[in-house]
Motif scaffolding. Structure first.
Motif, PDB file in Angstrom:
ATOM      1  N   TYR A 321       0.823  -1.207   0.000  1.00  0.00           N
ATOM      2  CA  TYR A 321       0.000   0.000   0.000  1.00  0.00           C
ATOM      3  C   TYR A 321       0.864   1.267   0.000  1.00  0.00           C
ATOM      4  O   TYR A 321       0.482   2.292  -0.554  1.00  0.00           O
ATOM      5  N   LEU A 322       2.037   1.164   0.609  1.00  0.00           N
ATOM      6  CA  LEU A 322       2.959   2.293   0.600  1.00  0.00           C
ATOM      7  C   LEU A 322       3.416   2.572  -0.826  1.00  0.00           C
ATOM      8  O   LEU A 322       3.488   3.727  -1.266  1.00  0.00           O
ATOM      9  N   ALA A 323       3.725   1.507  -1.533  1.00  0.00           N
ATOM     10  CA  ALA A 323       4.142   1.661  -2.933  1.00  0.00           C
ATOM     11  C   ALA A 323       3.006   2.280  -3.741  1.00  0.00           C
ATOM     12  O   ALA A 323       3.232   3.161  -4.573  1.00  0.00           O
ATOM     13  N   LEU A 324       1.786   1.838  -3.487  1.00  0.00           N
ATOM     14  CA  LEU A 324       0.631   2.382  -4.211  1.00  0.00           C
ATOM     15  C   LEU A 324       0.386   3.839  -3.818  1.00  0.00           C
ATOM     16  O   LEU A 324       0.092   4.689  -4.653  1.00  0.00           O
ATOM     17  N   ARG A 325       0.525   4.124  -2.543  1.00  0.00           N
ATOM     18  CA  ARG A 325       0.286   5.490  -2.078  1.00  0.00           C
ATOM     19  C   ARG A 325       1.309   6.451  -2.677  1.00  0.00           C
ATOM     20  O   ARG A 325       0.977   7.561  -3.105  1.00  0.00           O
ATOM     21  N   ASN A 326       2.549   5.999  -2.726  1.00  0.00           N
ATOM     22  CA  ASN A 326       3.590   6.856  -3.285  1.00  0.00           C
ATOM     23  C   ASN A 326       3.434   7.037  -4.786  1.00  0.00           C
ATOM     24  O   ASN A 326       4.042   7.924  -5.372  1.00  0.00           O
ATOM     25  N   ALA A 327       2.652   6.185  -5.391  1.00  0.00           N
ATOM     26  CA  ALA A 327       2.380   6.319  -6.821  1.00  0.00           C
ATOM     27  C   ALA A 327       0.972   6.884  -7.022  1.00  0.00           C
ATOM     28  O   ALA A 327       0.318   6.613  -8.022  1.00  0.00           O
ATOM     29  N   GLY A 328       0.521   7.632  -6.057  1.00  0.00           N
ATOM     30  CA  GLY A 328      -0.823   8.198  -6.132  1.00  0.00           C
ATOM     31  C   GLY A 328      -1.011   9.113  -7.320  1.00  0.00           C
ATOM     32  O   GLY A 328      -2.141   9.335  -7.783  1.00  0.00           O
ATOM     33  N   ASP A 329       0.087   9.640  -7.863  1.00  0.00           N
ATOM     34  CA  ASP A 329       0.005  10.548  -9.014  1.00  0.00           C
ATOM     35  C   ASP A 329      -0.205   9.798 -10.321  1.00  0.00           C
ATOM     36  O   ASP A 329      -0.530  10.390 -11.342  1.00  0.00           O
ATOM     37  N   VAL A 330       0.001   8.467 -10.258  1.00  0.00           N
ATOM     38  CA  VAL A 330      -0.113   7.677 -11.492  1.00  0.00           C
ATOM     39  C   VAL A 330      -1.523   7.087 -11.602  1.00  0.00           C
ATOM     40  O   VAL A 330      -2.019   6.501 -10.649  1.00  0.00           O
ATOM     41  N   ALA A 331      -2.122   7.251 -12.762  1.00  0.00           N
ATOM     42  CA  ALA A 331      -3.440   6.649 -12.987  1.00  0.00           C
ATOM     43  C   ALA A 331      -3.247   5.232 -13.498  1.00  0.00           C
ATOM     44  O   ALA A 331      -2.613   5.022 -14.531  1.00  0.00           O
ATOM     45  N   ALA A 332      -3.761   4.273 -12.749  1.00  0.00           N
ATOM     46  CA  ALA A 332      -3.631   2.883 -13.176  1.00  0.00           C
ATOM     47  C   ALA A 332      -4.511   2.643 -14.397  1.00  0.00           C
ATOM     48  O   ALA A 332      -5.555   3.267 -14.556  1.00  0.00           O
ATOM     49  N   GLN A 333      -4.048   1.744 -15.233  1.00  0.00           N
ATOM     50  CA  GLN A 333      -4.830   1.392 -16.413  1.00  0.00           C
ATOM     51  C   GLN A 333      -5.354  -0.028 -16.265  1.00  0.00           C
ATOM     52  O   GLN A 333      -4.837  -0.797 -15.467  1.00  0.00           O
ATOM     53  N   ALA A 334      -6.337  -0.334 -17.064  1.00  0.00           N
ATOM     54  CA  ALA A 334      -6.849  -1.698 -17.058  1.00  0.00           C
ATOM     55  C   ALA A 334      -5.710  -2.631 -17.451  1.00  0.00           C
ATOM     56  O   ALA A 334      -5.001  -2.384 -18.416  1.00  0.00           O
ATOM     57  N   SER A 335      -5.513  -3.667 -16.674  1.00  0.00           N
ATOM     58  CA  SER A 335      -4.428  -4.597 -16.928  1.00  0.00           C
ATOM     59  C   SER A 335      -5.021  -5.992 -17.032  1.00  0.00           C
ATOM     60  O   SER A 335      -5.583  -6.505 -16.073  1.00  0.00           O
ATOM     61  N   PRO A 336      -4.946  -6.617 -18.193  1.00  0.00           N
ATOM     62  CA  PRO A 336      -5.567  -7.933 -18.364  1.00  0.00           C
ATOM     63  C   PRO A 336      -4.975  -8.940 -17.397  1.00  0.00           C
ATOM     64  O   PRO A 336      -3.763  -9.138 -17.366  1.00  0.00           O
ATOM     65  N   VAL A 337      -5.835  -9.536 -16.625  1.00  0.00           N
ATOM     66  CA  VAL A 337      -5.353 -10.427 -15.575  1.00  0.00           C
ATOM     67  C   VAL A 337      -4.690 -11.671 -16.156  1.00  0.00           C
ATOM     68  O   VAL A 337      -3.785 -12.245 -15.554  1.00  0.00           O
ATOM     69  N   GLU A 338      -5.094 -12.061 -17.350  1.00  0.00           N
ATOM     70  CA  GLU A 338      -4.569 -13.296 -17.940  1.00  0.00           C
ATOM     71  C   GLU A 338      -3.056 -13.251 -18.106  1.00  0.00           C
ATOM     72  O   GLU A 338      -2.393 -14.274 -18.056  1.00  0.00           O
ATOM     73  N   THR A 339      -2.513 -12.062 -18.322  1.00  0.00           N
ATOM     74  CA  THR A 339      -1.070 -11.966 -18.537  1.00  0.00           C
ATOM     75  C   THR A 339      -0.315 -11.684 -17.243  1.00  0.00           C
ATOM     76  O   THR A 339       0.905 -11.576 -17.252  1.00  0.00           O
ATOM     77  N   SER A 340      -1.051 -11.550 -16.153  1.00  0.00           N
ATOM     78  CA  SER A 340      -0.402 -11.219 -14.892  1.00  0.00           C
ATOM     79  C   SER A 340       0.383 -12.398 -14.333  1.00  0.00           C
ATOM     80  O   SER A 340      -0.115 -13.527 -14.275  1.00  0.00           O
ATOM     81  N   PRO A 341       1.629 -12.145 -13.915  1.00  0.00           N
ATOM     82  CA  PRO A 341       2.403 -13.228 -13.300  1.00  0.00           C
ATOM     83  C   PRO A 341       1.749 -13.734 -12.013  1.00  0.00           C
ATOM     84  O   PRO A 341       1.917 -14.897 -11.648  1.00  0.00           O
ATOM     85  N   VAL A 342       1.020 -12.851 -11.377  1.00  0.00           N
ATOM     86  CA  VAL A 342       0.308 -13.267 -10.162  1.00  0.00           C
ATOM     87  C   VAL A 342      -0.763 -14.291 -10.526  1.00  0.00           C
ATOM     88  O   VAL A 342      -0.893 -15.343  -9.901  1.00  0.00           O
ATOM     89  N   PHE A 343      -1.500 -13.963 -11.557  1.00  0.00           N
ATOM     90  CA  PHE A 343      -2.565 -14.864 -12.015  1.00  0.00           C
ATOM     91  C   PHE A 343      -1.986 -16.190 -12.487  1.00  0.00           C
ATOM     92  O   PHE A 343      -2.524 -17.261 -12.197  1.00  0.00           O
ATOM     93  N   ARG A 344      -0.881 -16.107 -13.175  1.00  0.00           N
ATOM     94  CA  ARG A 344      -0.249 -17.335 -13.668  1.00  0.00           C
ATOM     95  C   ARG A 344       0.157 -18.252 -12.515  1.00  0.00           C
ATOM     96  O   ARG A 344       0.059 -19.474 -12.612  1.00  0.00           O
ATOM     97  N   ALA A 345       0.609 -17.647 -11.431  1.00  0.00           N
ATOM     98  CA  ALA A 345       0.965 -18.448 -10.255  1.00  0.00           C
ATOM     99  C   ALA A 345      -0.279 -19.147  -9.706  1.00  0.00           C
ATOM    100  O   ALA A 345      -0.233 -20.300  -9.302  1.00  0.00           O
ATOM    101  N   LEU A 346      -1.399 -18.430  -9.723  1.00  0.00           N
ATOM    102  CA  LEU A 346      -2.631 -19.021  -9.201  1.00  0.00           C
ATOM    103  C   LEU A 346      -3.136 -20.140 -10.097  1.00  0.00           C
ATOM    104  O   LEU A 346      -3.791 -21.075  -9.633  1.00  0.00           O
ATOM    105  N   LEU A 347      -2.835 -20.046 -11.385  1.00  0.00           N
ATOM    106  CA  LEU A 347      -3.248 -21.098 -12.300  1.00  0.00           C
ATOM    107  C   LEU A 347      -2.565 -22.422 -11.974  1.00  0.00           C
ATOM    108  O   LEU A 347      -3.024 -23.482 -12.366  1.00  0.00           O
ATOM    109  N   ASP A 348      -1.443 -22.353 -11.279  1.00  0.00           N
ATOM    110  CA  ASP A 348      -0.734 -23.563 -10.900  1.00  0.00           C
ATOM    111  C   ASP A 348      -1.234 -24.032  -9.536  1.00  0.00           C
ATOM    112  O   ASP A 348      -0.587 -23.847  -8.511  1.00  0.00           O
ATOM    113  N   ASP A 349      -2.390 -24.628  -9.540  1.00  0.00           N
ATOM    114  CA  ASP A 349      -2.984 -25.184  -8.327  1.00  0.00           C
ATOM    115  C   ASP A 349      -3.060 -24.151  -7.204  1.00  0.00           C
ATOM    116  O   ASP A 349      -2.746 -24.448  -6.059  1.00  0.00           O
ATOM    117  N   LEU A 350      -3.469 -22.936  -7.599  1.00  0.00           N
ATOM    118  CA  LEU A 350      -3.705 -21.898  -6.595  1.00  0.00           C
ATOM    119  C   LEU A 350      -2.474 -21.649  -5.724  1.00  0.00           C
ATOM    120  O   LEU A 350      -2.563 -21.654  -4.503  1.00  0.00           O
TER     121      LEU A 350
END
Length: 457
Positions: A321-350
RNA sequence: GGCUCGGUGGCAGAGUGGUAAUGCAGCGGAUUGCAAAUCCGUCAACGCCGGUUCGAUUCCGACCCGAGCCUCCA
């Protein structure tokens, strides 16, 4: 490749998930028996399978997630007697509290929440079918499942009847033909809740509701059936027996079971007095912190719950949250979850620990990058967090969610202004004294080129 | 007794037939008036014994240790 791998606890094998019907995924998780508050161990399957629900929704157009409410049970009857009230008073109270607590953990409401008492008719139908087909019998007001009538009874839990007999430690009721036979229906005395049936006034056995409700609400066969590891036997074994013998279907594609939550190294149990309810933990920690802690170990591994785990979970979330707060000036964009490394990790048996490791990398990238990379990192961090059901709070608000507020925001601002003046005047002794005072009140001061900020520790 | 699962650095916790992510803690550095936060660098592990293999932490077997289930406990 966006293939989902899951471990089937029936076979012990991890394999690609292939749904019965890719246009409509059906999965069912055993929900609570509503006679008391949910403890943190009850919350683990909820959070784990909520995470699976989120993954499935990203992969498939339609997902029906059913989680039952067991609202008829001997423990409920006991609780109602103790309180001098009827069971519906007890079940309504604790159903409501369960929903509130799980919501606090960022668990999405299931698509369906069938209640046992509203499906007694379906259960009696199934009991009747099982008798008709020679898989069950009546005895002294009970209806019992005949385990010898099912050749592969025990296949789910890897047991056979002989082994079970060898280890039997419990007195066998006289009306059972085989010690392994289990109750589908049992008689109720006049002061116990009951339903009229062809077998007399009674109530269903524990396992019957899931079989009947799955069939009625989800259909002939479902893709995934989940629950805690302890449910494998007898509950799921018996559910499987009822469904497979009562209906002509494959019943369940994949069985998934989460491991236990231990408390400081020992099993959580009432006799040890170490049960922690979600509700009491929420007095001290954000629901998101509890969720993160529950996801910090893989769902098939035991999770040792402790103060250390919780404080570490909170620190980690703070850093995100600190990293997000410090980037408060940046507008996040839609990021397709399918390409997310986080999502890919979850695809491997959660694999939530691996997913969290990816989150760390994204947070680091956000902290050190600039320009377009910064936008991408923030977007990816938020998308990855969403996949795990975390990081959806406003970063500034997150640090306000602390239980311990000794100083008001106004007071802090006033002191901070005074400190800024002192710093400008090179009166560092005064500046440091103010900072110490704030630190002692649980407020962290952070100086930067653009000024000083504060947050609650 | 039967069945199941597991033993990875100080701690937490992934993973793999070719000596192993990530986080916390530690150590060094950058930054800072000093801190905090952040960044860079760094130390450090596969229970024990055999077997298979060119090679095992990863496969097989024994052993030790731990956890769970064995009729209603997530």
């Amino acid at each position: 490749m966006t293939e989902l791998f899951l471990t089937n606890s029936e076979s012990g094998v991890k394999a690609v998930f292939t749904p019965v019907d890719a246009t409509h995924i059906k999965f069912y998780v055993c929900g609570p028996t509503v006679y008391n508050l949910a403890h943190i161990g009850n919350a683990r399957p909820v959070v784990v399978f909520d995470t699976l629900f989120r993954v499935l929704r990203s992969l498939y157009p339609k997902v029906t997630y059913a989680r039952n409410i067991t609202d008829i049970d001997d423990r409920i009857i006991t609780a109602a007697k103790e309180r001098g009230t009827d069971i519906s008073t007890v079940t309504q109270e604790f159903t409501g509290k369960f929903r509130e607590d799980m919501c606090a953990l960022n668990a999405l409401p299931p698509t369906l929440e069938p209640q046992a008492t509203e499906n007694v008719g379906a259960m009696l139908d199934l009991a009747h079918r099982l008798i008709d087909r020679g898989h069950a019998y009546e005895a002294e007001g009970h209806v019992l499942f005949d385990v010898t009538s099912m050749p592969d009874y025990g296949a789910l839990s890897g047991r056979n009847l002989d082994d079970m007999l060898a280890g039997a430690r419990v007195e066998v009721a006289s009306y059972k033909r085989h010690p392994g036979d289990f109750v589908l229906w049992k008689p109720s005395s006049d002061d116990e809740p009951g339903w009229e049936s062809p077998y007399g006034r009674g109530r269903p056995g524990w396992h019957l509701e899931c079989s009947a409700m799955i069939h009625d609400h989800l259909g002939d066969n479902i893709d995934i059936h989940g629950g805690g590891r302890d449910l494998i036997f007898p509950h799921h074994e018996n559910e499987r027996a009822q469904s497979c013998c009562g209906y002509d279907d494959d019943f369940v594609g994949i069985w998934m079971h989460n491991a236990y939550v231990d408390m400081n190294g020992e099993k959580m149990s009432k006799s040890l007095g170490n049960v922690k309810t979600v509700r009491e933990l929420l007095d001290h920690y954000a629901g998101e912190t509890l969720r993160f802690a529950l996801l910090s170990a893989h769902y098939r591994s035991p999770l040792n719950f402790s103060e250390q785990l919780l404080s570490s979970a909170q620190s980690t979330l703070d850093s995100f949250y600190l990293a997000l707060r410090n980037a408060g000036d940046v507008a996040a964009q839609a990021s397709p979850v399918e390409t997310s490394p986080v999502f890919r990790a979850l695809l491997d048996d959660l694999n939530s620990p691996a997913a969290i490791a990816e989150l760390h990398q994204l947070a680091k990238a956000l902290n050190k990058s600039g320009g377009d990379a910064r936008v991408a990192a923030k977007s990816a961090l938020l998308a990855g967090g969403a996949a795990l059901g975390i990081l959806s709070n406003d970063p500034v608000a997150w640090f306000e969610l602390r239980g311990t507020e000794t100083l008001s925001a106004d007071t802090i601002e006033t002191l901070l202004t005074e400190r800024t003046s002192a710093k400008a005047a090179k009166d560092f002794a005064r500046a440091d004294a103010i900072r110490d005072e704030l630190n002692n009140s649980g407020v962290v001061i952070e100086d930067s080129a653009s000024g000083s900020t504060w947050r609650r520790a």
